[in-house]
Design an enzyme around this catalytic site. Structure first.
Site, short mmCIF file in Angstrom:
data_model
loop_
_atom_site.label_atom_id
_atom_site.label_comp_id
_atom_site.label_asym_id
_atom_site.label_seq_id
_atom_site.Cartn_x
_atom_site.Cartn_y
_atom_site.Cartn_z
N HIS A 106 36.45 6.00 -24.99
CA HIS A 106 37.24 5.34 -23.32
C HIS A 106 38.35 5.95 -23.28
CE1 HIS A 106 34.89 1.79 -23.46
NE2 HIS A 106 34.24 2.59 -22.94
N HIS A 131 34.26 3.27 -29.59
CA HIS A 131 34.42 4.02 -28.15
C HIS A 131 36.34 3.59 -27.31
CE1 HIS A 131 30.70 2.75 -27.71
NE2 HIS A 131 30.64 2.97 -26.56
N GLU A 145 24.79 7.90 -29.60
CA GLU A 145 24.62 5.85 -30.13
C GLU A 145 24.10 5.47 -30.83
OE1 GLU A 145 27.12 3.88 -28.57
OE2 GLU A 145 27.47 4.66 -26.27
N ARG A 198 18.38 -16.69 -6.80
CA ARG A 198 19.42 -16.85 -7.71
C ARG A 198 18.62 -17.23 -9.09
NH1 ARG A 198 19.18 -20.91 -4.60
NH2 ARG A 198 22.00 -21.57 -4.17
N GLU A 233 28.88 -12.44 -26.38
CA GLU A 233 30.31 -11.95 -26.41
C GLU A 233 31.53 -12.12 -27.19
OE1 GLU A 233 30.44 -8.48 -23.33
OE2 GLU A 233 31.05 -7.50 -25.41
N ARG A 239 30.29 -9.35 -31.71
CA ARG A 239 29.79 -8.40 -30.27
C ARG A 239 30.35 -6.92 -30.30
NH1 ARG A 239 25.39 -9.75 -25.67
NH2 ARG A 239 25.70 -7.61 -25.18
N LYS A 263 21.68 -3.36 -32.96
CA LYS A 263 22.20 -4.08 -31.26
C LYS A 263 20.94 -5.10 -31.78
CE LYS A 263 23.57 -3.78 -27.38
NZ LYS A 263 23.86 -3.36 -26.46
N ASN A 323 31.55 -1.78 -29.94
CA ASN A 323 32.64 -0.62 -29.38
C ASN A 323 33.19 -0.12 -30.68
OD1 ASN A 323 32.08 -2.02 -26.78
ND2 ASN A 323 33.92 -3.73 -27.21
N LYS A 337 22.67 -7.28 -21.31
CA LYS A 337 24.03 -7.44 -20.19
C LYS A 337 23.56 -6.36 -18.87
CE LYS A 337 28.02 -6.08 -22.59
NZ LYS A 337 29.18 -5.48 -23.08
N HIS A 397 30.22 10.17 -21.51
CA HIS A 397 29.87 8.59 -22.43
C HIS A 397 30.00 9.13 -23.66
CE1 HIS A 397 30.49 4.36 -23.24
NE2 HIS A 397 29.58 4.72 -24.10
N1 NAD Z 1 24.47 -2.60 -20.11
C1 NAD Z 1 24.44 -2.59 -21.29
O1 NAD Z 1 24.71 -3.06 -23.02
C2 NAD Z 1 24.72 -0.79 -21.47
C3 NAD Z 1 24.99 -0.51 -22.61
C4 NAD Z 1 25.49 0.39 -22.47
C5 NAD Z 1 25.17 1.28 -21.73
N2 NAD Z 1 25.02 0.81 -19.89
C6 NAD Z 1 25.19 1.37 -19.29
O2 NAD Z 1 24.27 2.70 -18.94
C7 NAD Z 1 24.70 3.52 -18.39
C8 NAD Z 1 24.75 5.09 -18.47
O3 NAD Z 1 22.72 4.91 -19.04
P1 NAD Z 1 22.44 6.35 -19.27
O4 NAD Z 1 22.65 7.35 -20.55
O5 NAD Z 1 20.89 5.84 -19.41
O6 NAD Z 1 22.02 7.18 -17.79
P2 NAD Z 1 21.52 7.37 -16.44
O7 NAD Z 1 20.34 5.87 -15.88
O8 NAD Z 1 22.13 7.56 -15.61
O9 NAD Z 1 20.76 8.86 -16.76
C9 NAD Z 1 20.59 9.81 -17.18
C10 NAD Z 1 19.98 10.66 -16.13
O10 NAD Z 1 18.82 11.32 -16.34
C11 NAD Z 1 17.80 10.57 -16.04
N3 NAD Z 1 16.58 10.67 -16.13
C12 NAD Z 1 15.82 9.12 -16.55
N4 NAD Z 1 15.11 8.83 -18.04
C13 NAD Z 1 14.61 9.98 -17.70
C14 NAD Z 1 13.68 10.62 -18.12
N5 NAD Z 1 12.26 9.88 -19.23
N6 NAD Z 1 13.51 12.55 -18.18
C15 NAD Z 1 13.99 12.97 -17.38
N7 NAD Z 1 15.17 12.33 -16.22
C16 NAD Z 1 15.62 11.21 -16.68
C17 NAD Z 1 18.23 9.50 -14.64
O11 NAD Z 1 17.44 9.57 -13.69
C18 NAD Z 1 19.75 9.89 -14.73
O12 NAD Z 1 19.95 11.59 -14.02
C19 NAD Z 1 26.11 3.26 -17.59
O13 NAD Z 1 25.83 3.07 -16.57
C20 NAD Z 1 26.44 2.39 -18.99
O14 NAD Z 1 27.47 1.78 -18.05
C21 NAD Z 1 24.83 -1.05 -20.73
ZN ZN Z 2 28.25 3.28 -25.49
#
Ligand code: NAD
Ligand code: ZN
Length: 544
Positions: free
Chosen positions: A432, A428, A367, A303, A417, A421, A407, A425, A325, A444
Site C-alpha cells: 500500500h 500489503h 496474489e 435489503r 475479519e 484473516r 483463501k 494482507n 467482502k 496493486h
Molecule cells: N472484495 C475483496 O475481497 C477484494 C479483494 C481483493 C481486491 N479487491 C478489489 O478488486 C479490484 C481489482 O480487481 P481486478 O484486478 O480484477 O481489476 P478490474 O476489475 O479493474 O479488472 C481489470 C481490467 O481488466 C478488464 N477485464 C476483466 N476481465 C477481463 C477479461 N477476461 N479479458 C479482458 N479484460 C478483462 C476490466 O474491464 C478492467 O479494465 C480492486 O478494486 C480491489 O479493491 C477486492
Molecule cells: Zn491485494
C-alpha cells in the site's frame, strides 16, 4: 468426476414428508430404500417410543445406534437413505453420511408440520397434544442450525411428495455433474455453504449452476462492464436465455476510479428500471471492480437479493470473489464502504483469462504467490513451474483451485475479519505504501509482489526465517515477470506513507511475516530502523 452411484440422503424435521418422498425417489431409481429409524427398530426389536421409554436403553442408546448406522451406511453406495429427524444433528453423522452422497433437507413451516402430524401418536419427542406447537417450535429451534448445514434445502409446504421427489432427482443429477475435486464448498456463518465451481470452459454452463443452487427465480440481472460484456457477455446471456432464464443486461463503468457510491446509485436505478425483484438474482460478470460494486448493490438493493459471481480476471478469481467482502471507495480511501455478502455461487472459468492483458495476469499471479506463501507449499512449487504460454486449461484450473483453497480456509476460520484473516494482507502493508507514494502509478498486484519481498526480508532481519526464504520468493517473482524492487523514492518517504496509512499500536507497526512457505503470522514491529532497512532492501533511489 461424476459419481452416479452416490447415495441419496433425505433428512429434515418430522412431518416434512421424508418417508413418502424417499419411497418415490427409491422407486424411480430402482434403488434400495433404507430408513434409519426402521433399521434401528429392527435392531432393538422395539418401536422407537419403546426404545425411548426403556430404562435400560433410552434416548442415549437410540442416538448411539444412529451414529453406528450412519457409519455403516456411509460405506455403501446406490442407496436412498431416509434419516430420522434428529439423525444428522451430530456433525459427525452428517459428515459420515454426506461423504460422496447427495444430501437433501426437507423443510416446512410449523403450521404445515402441525397439520401433517395431526394423527401422529408414535413421535417419542412429542408428548402432550396441547403442548404440541410450543414443543415442536422448541425442538425445531434446537435443530435449525444442524439442518442449515445441508447443501440442498427444499421447502415442501406447497409441494406434493411427487414434486419434491422430482426436484431431488433433478438436483441429484446436477450433483453428479457439478461436484468434484475443483468444486469447493465454502462454509458461511452461522451455518450454510455455497459452491465455488472451478472448471475450464464452463461459462456457458452457468444455468446448471444456478439451478443447482436453486436461485429463487428465472430472472437474472447480468451486471458487467462494456469491455467484458463485449468479450464474454454474449456467451453467457445466450446460454442463460436458451435455458429459459430472462436476462436483464446492465453495464456499469470500467475502472477503479468508478468504484464509487455514484456508480452503485446508478446501478440501483437500472435494477429498478428493469423491475428486478427480491426474488431475482444479480450475476456479476467482470473483475474485482465489477464484483465489488455489484456485490454491494446485491447486498443492499431491496435489503438484499441473491448474488452470483463470475470473476473474469485472475485476481478476482482467486482473491476478490472469495470471502464475501463487497464495497466501494470514497474520496478518502479505498473500500471504505461495504458489506459482507455471501454469494449463492461462484463460477470460475479459466478460459476467460485468454483475453486478459498480460499485466493484469501478472497482477493476479502476484496474489497467487501471496496465497502460496500464506498456506500452500505445493502451490508455490506449481508456480515455480508455471508458464502462462504453455499451461493448459486443466493445469490453470488446478492452480487457481489451490490458490482459492488457501483463501477459503483463512476466510472460514475468520469470516468477519476479527483476527486471523489479517494474514491475507501479507505484503500489503509495504504494498500500500508503494501504491501511495507512486500515486497509484504502480498496479496493486505489482506493489504487493515487491511487498512480499520486503516482508520476507523483514522476517529474515528479525530472525524469523532463514535467508533462503526471501531468495526463493525473489526468484519466483522474477521468473513470473514481476518486479522485485520499487525504485525512485527514498525509504524514508515510503516509511512515512506506511506509518501514516496504518494506525500505530503501542507495539509499533503491524506486519504479516513469513517463517517459511506456508507458515505466516501477525507481528508488531516496534524498531523503526529495522523496518527502514527492509524498505531499503527493495527500494533504490535511482531518479534523484
Ligand atoms: N472484495 C475483496 O475481497 C477484494 C479483494 C481483493 C481486491 N479487491 C478489489 O478488486 C479490484 C481489482 O480487481 P481486478 O484486478 O480484477 O481489476 P478490474 O476489475 O479493474 O479488472 C481489470 C481490467 O481488466 C478488464 N477485464 C476483466 N476481465 C477481463 C477479461 N477476461 N479479458 C479482458 N479484460 C478483462 C476490466 O474491464 C478492467 O479494465 C480492486 O478494486 C480491489 O479493491 C477486492
Ligand atoms: Zn491485494
Amino acid at each position: 468426476m461424476s459419481k452416479p452411484n452416490r447415495n441419496i440422503v433425505i433428512t429434515g424435521f418430522m412431518g416434512t414428508g421424508k418417508s413418502a418422498v424417499s419411497q418415490i425417489v427409491a422407486k424411480a431409481l430402482g434403488r434400495t430404500l433404507v430408513d434409519t429409524d426402521k433399521t434401528i427398530e429392527r435392531e432393538f426389536g422395539k418401536s422407537i417410543p419403546n426404545i425411548f421409554a426403556s430404562p435400560t436403553l433410552g434416548e442415549r442408546a437410540f442416538r448411539d445406534a444412529e451414529a453406528r448406522v450412519c457409519n455403516e451406511l456411509s460405506k455403501k453406495q446406490n442407496l436412498v437413505i431416509a434419516t430420522g429427524g434428529g439423525t444428522l444433528v451430530p456433525r459427525q453423522n452428517l459428515n459420515a453420511l454426506s461423504q460422496g452422497a447427495s444430501i437433501f433437507c426437507l423443510n416446512a413451516t410449523l403450521q404445515t408440520t402441525l397439520n401433517r402430524l395431526q394423527d401422529a401418536r408414535d413421535r417419542p419427542l412429542l408428548t402432550s397434544m396441547q403442548d404440541k406447537r410450543s414443543e415442536l417450535q422448541a425442538l425445531l429451534d434446537d435443530r435449525r442450525h444442524a439442518y442449515a448445514r445441508v447443501f440442498h434445502q427444499i421447502q415442501t409446504d406447497k409441494l406434493e411428495p411427487e414434486q419434491v421427489a422430482k426436484r431431488i432427482l433433478d438436483l441429484a443429477k446436477l450433483d453428479d455433474q457439478l461436484s468434484g475435486p475443483n468444486t469447493l464448498m465454502v462454509k458461511t456463518p452461522p451455518e450454510g455453504c455455497y459452491p465455488i465451481w472451478i472448471h475450464d470452459q464452463v461459462l456457458s454452463q452457468l444455468p446448471s449452476l444456478l439451478q443447482w443452487v436453486q436461485v429463487p427465480s428465472r430472472r437474472i440481472a447480468l451486471v458487467s462492464n462494456p469491455r467484458v460484456r463485449l468479450l464474454h457477455g454474449e456467451t453467457l446471456s445466450n446460454a442463460l436465455q436458451s435455458s429459459g432464464f430472462e436476462v436483464l443486461s446492465i453495464d456499469i463503468p470500467d475502472g477503479e476510479e468508478r468504484k464509487t457510491l455514484d456508480t452503485v446509485a446508478q446501478l440501483y436505478h437500472e435494477l429498478l428500471k428493469h423491475k428486478v425483484s427480491r426474488h431475482d438474482t444479480l450475476v456479476a460478470l467482470g473483475g474485482g471492480v465489477t464484483g465489488d460494486i455489484a456485490g454491494f448493490a446485491a447486498a443492499t438493493y431491496l435489503r438484499g437479493i441473491s448474488f452470483v459471481q463470475v470473476p473474469t480476471t485472475l485476481l478476482s478469481m482467486l482473491d476478490s470473489s472469495v470471502g464475501s467482502k463487497t464495497g466501494v471507495d470514497l474520496e478518502q480511501g479505498k473500500n471504505l464502504v461495504g458489506a459482507f455478502k455471501h454469494p449463492k455461487a461462484v463460477l470460475i472459468d479459466p478460459s476467460m483469462l485468454h483475453t486478459l492483458p498480460r499485466e493484469e495476469l501478472l497482477a493476479g499471479l502476484g496474489e497467487a504467490v501471496k496465497h502460496a506463501i500464506i498456506g500452500d507449499v505445493e502451490l508455490f512449487e506449481l508456480l515455480e513451474h508455471f508458464d502462462p504460454q504453455r499451461t493448459s486449461g486443466k493445469a490453470l484450473e488446478a492452480l487457481i483451485a489451490r490458490a482459492v483453497r488457501v483463501k477459503v480456509s483463512v476466510v472460514e476460520e475468520d469470516p468477519f475479519e476479527q483476527g486471523r484473516r489479517a494474514v491475507l494482507n501479507l505484503g500489503h502493508t509495504f504494498g500500500h505504501a508503494f501504491e501511495l507514494v507512486s500515486q497509484f502509478q504502480i498496479r496493486h498486484g505489482e506493489a504487493v509482489a515487491v511487498g512480499l519481498v520486503a516482508a520476507a526480508n523483514l522476517a529474515h532481519m528479525l530472525g524469523l526465517c532463514n535467508e533462503q526464504l526471501p531468495r526463493r520468493i525473489v526468484q519466483l517473482l522474477q521468473q513470473i515477470g514481476l518486479q522485485t524492487s520499487f525504485e525512485g523514492h527514498s525509504p524514508k518517504t515510503i516509511f512515512d506513507a506506511m506509518a501514516h496509512d496504518k494506525k500505530r499500536s503501542n507495539q509499533g507497526l503491524r506486519f504479516i511475516l513469513p517463517r517459511a512457505i506456508g507458515d505466516v503470522d501477525i507481528f508488531d514491529v516496534s524498531d523503526d530502523s529495522i523496518i527502514l532497512d527492509a524498505i531499503s532492501s527493495v527500494s533504490q533511489l535511482s531518479s534523484h
